[in-house]
Motif scaffolding. Structure first.
Motif, PDB file in Angstrom:
ATOM      1  N   SER A  55     -15.113 -67.768   3.386  1.00  0.00           N
ATOM      2  CA  SER A  55     -13.890 -68.180   2.657  1.00  0.00           C
ATOM      3  C   SER A  55     -12.601 -67.327   3.043  1.00  0.00           C
ATOM      4  O   SER A  55     -11.461 -67.912   3.197  1.00  0.00           O
ATOM      5  CB  SER A  55     -14.254 -68.217   1.200  1.00  0.00           C
ATOM      6  N   GLY A  56     -12.744 -66.045   3.563  1.00  0.00           N
ATOM      7  CA  GLY A  56     -11.758 -65.190   3.710  1.00  0.00           C
ATOM      8  C   GLY A  56     -11.026 -65.840   4.812  1.00  0.00           C
ATOM      9  O   GLY A  56      -9.934 -65.975   5.142  1.00  0.00           O
ATOM     10  N   LEU A  57     -12.063 -65.805   5.904  1.00  0.00           N
ATOM     11  CA  LEU A  57     -11.223 -66.267   7.465  1.00  0.00           C
ATOM     12  C   LEU A  57     -10.892 -67.750   6.999  1.00  0.00           C
ATOM     13  O   LEU A  57      -9.772 -67.979   7.807  1.00  0.00           O
ATOM     14  CB  LEU A  57     -12.486 -66.187   8.347  1.00  0.00           C
ATOM     15  N   PHE A  58     -11.421 -68.641   6.623  1.00  0.00           N
ATOM     16  CA  PHE A  58     -10.957 -69.926   6.128  1.00  0.00           C
ATOM     17  C   PHE A  58      -9.849 -70.127   5.748  1.00  0.00           C
ATOM     18  O   PHE A  58      -8.740 -70.880   6.138  1.00  0.00           O
ATOM     19  CB  PHE A  58     -12.114 -70.676   5.581  1.00  0.00           C
ATOM     20  N   SER A  59      -9.463 -69.247   4.817  1.00  0.00           N
ATOM     21  CA  SER A  59      -8.328 -69.468   3.870  1.00  0.00           C
ATOM     22  C   SER A  59      -7.131 -68.840   4.937  1.00  0.00           C
ATOM     23  O   SER A  59      -5.915 -69.308   4.753  1.00  0.00           O
ATOM     24  CB  SER A  59      -8.175 -68.569   2.484  1.00  0.00           C
ATOM     25  N   ALA A  60      -7.493 -67.798   5.412  1.00  0.00           N
ATOM     26  CA  ALA A  60      -6.402 -67.191   6.549  1.00  0.00           C
ATOM     27  C   ALA A  60      -5.835 -68.202   7.433  1.00  0.00           C
ATOM     28  O   ALA A  60      -4.599 -68.418   7.673  1.00  0.00           O
ATOM     29  CB  ALA A  60      -6.665 -66.065   7.050  1.00  0.00           C
ATOM     30  N   ILE A  61      -6.920 -69.124   7.921  1.00  0.00           N
ATOM     31  CA  ILE A  61      -6.406 -70.195   8.837  1.00  0.00           C
ATOM     32  C   ILE A  61      -5.651 -71.102   8.350  1.00  0.00           C
ATOM     33  O   ILE A  61      -4.641 -71.717   8.764  1.00  0.00           O
ATOM     34  CB  ILE A  61      -7.691 -70.613   9.652  1.00  0.00           C
TER      35      ILE A  61
END
Length: 296
Positions: A93-99
C-alpha cells in the motif's frame, strides 16, 4: 483576503478528511469486500449531495449534460476508486499510494497544457519535490513484492484523477458544480455497487458499529463534502496549486495511522514532511511574474 482565508480553511478541511480516510478505510475493509464497500459509501454520498442539490433542480439539465456527468463519473469515481481498490491487492500500500500521488504532478502538467496555467521551472521543481516527499513517506512499500499490474493500476488511478480534475474545470462554465459533484458520485457509486454485487457477496459484510460509523463518516465528510470542496477550489483557483496541497494527504494519513493503527513514526516521515512543505511553498510562492495567490 476574506475569500483567501475561506479557501485556506477549506483546504485544511480537505487535507485532514482525505488524510484520515486511508486508515478509516483500512479499518472498514476488515468488515466488507472492497468493491461493495466502495459502492456503499459512494452511493450514500451521492444521495446526500442530490438532496442538497434539489433546491437547484432546474440547473441539473440532465438530458443535455448527461454525457458530461457520465464521463466525470467514470474518471473521478469508477476508474479512480476501482483501479485503487483492485490495485492494492497486487502491491504494498505504501508504494501504491506513492504512485497514486503522482497525480498533482500530472495535474500540473495537464493544467499547463489544457487549462493554460503558467508553468515555470520553480513550479515544476516544486511538484517534483512533492512527489519525492510522498515517495519518502511511503518508502517502506518498496520492501514488499512489486507487481507490474499493480504499478499499472496505480498509475491509472493517478491518471484518472488528474484527467477528472482537468475535465471538471474545463466544463465548469457549462454545469452547476453541486449537481456535477452529485451526479458523478451517484452514477459512479451505482456502477461500483453493481460491479461489487456481481463479483462479491453481500453476506460477507459485517454490519457492526465500526463498519457503520466509518462508512458514514467517509460517505459524508470524505466523499460528499470532500469532493464538493475539492472541485469548488479547483473551479475558483489554479488547478495545479490546489493539487499541490494534496501532497499533504499522505502525511496526514501516516499521522492518523500512528494514532488509529499504532504505526511507527520513522525518519522517512520527517524527510517526507520537509520535502512536501518545500513543494507547497515553491508551487505557491510568487516567482518573478508568476501569481502567488491561490484564487484568480
Amino acid at each position: 483576503m476574506q475569500q483567501r482565508k475561506k479557501n485556506i480553511a477549506l483546504l485544511i478541511f480537505l487535507v485532514i478528511v482525505w488524510g484520515i480516510n486511508w486508515p478509516l478505510s483500512k479499518i472498514a475493509l476488515a468488515y466488507a469486500p472492497p468493491l461493495l464497500f466502495a459502492g456503499i459509501r459512494t452511493v450514500i454520498a451521492g444521495v446526500i449531495l442530490i438532496v442538497a442539490a434539489l433546491p437547484k433542480r432546474k440547473a441539473l439539465h440532465f438530458s443535455k449534460l448527461w454525457p458530461v456527468y457520465l464521463t466525470s463519473a467514470f474518471l473521478s469515481i469508477v476508474f479512480y476508486y476501482g483501479f485503487q481498490t483492485i490495485g492494492l491487492q497486487y502491491m504494498p500500500s505504501g508504494l501504491f499510494s506513492a504512485i497514486v500521488f503522482l497525480q498533482p504532478v500530472l495535474l500540473g502538467i495537464f493544467a499547463w497544457i489544457w487549462l493554460g496555467e503558467r508553468m515555470y521551472g520553480m513550479k515544476m521543481f516544486g511538484l517534483l519535490l512533492g512527489f519525492l516527499g510522498v515517495a519518502a513517506l511511503s518508502i517502506g512499500g518498496f520492501t514488499g513484492s512489486i507487481s507490474a499490474l499493480g504499478v499499472g493500476l496505480a498509475l491509472a488511478s493517478a491518471l484518472s484523477w488528474a484527467l477528472a480534475t482537468v475535465y471538471t474545470k474545463r466544463n465548469a462554465v457549462r454545469v452547476d458544480m453541486l449537481w456535477m459533484t452529485a451526479m458523478q458520485i451517484m452514477i459512479g457509486g451505482v456502477i461500483l455497487l453493481a460491479a461489487g454485487s456481481a463479483v462479491e457477496s453481500w453476506s460477507d459484510i459485517t454490519w457492526n458499529s465500526a463498519f457503520i460509523v466509518n462508512t458514514l463518516f467517509i460517505s459524508v465528510f470524505v466523499i460528499a463534502l470532500g469532493w464538493m470542496v475539492y472541485f469548488k477550489l479547483i473551479n475558483e483557483g489554479e488547478a495545479s496549486k490546489v493539487g499541490s496541497f494534496t501532497f499533504l494527504i499522505p502525511l496526514i494519513s501516516i499521522g492518523s495511522s500512528v494514532v488509529l493503527l499504532n504505526e511507527r513514526i520513522t525518519l522517512n516521515l520527517v524527510v517526507g514532511m520537509l520535502l512536501i512543505v518545500s513543494s507547497i511553498i515553491l508551487v505557491n510562492v510568487k516567482i518573478g511574474r508568476a501569481a502567488r495567490r491561490l484564487t484568480s
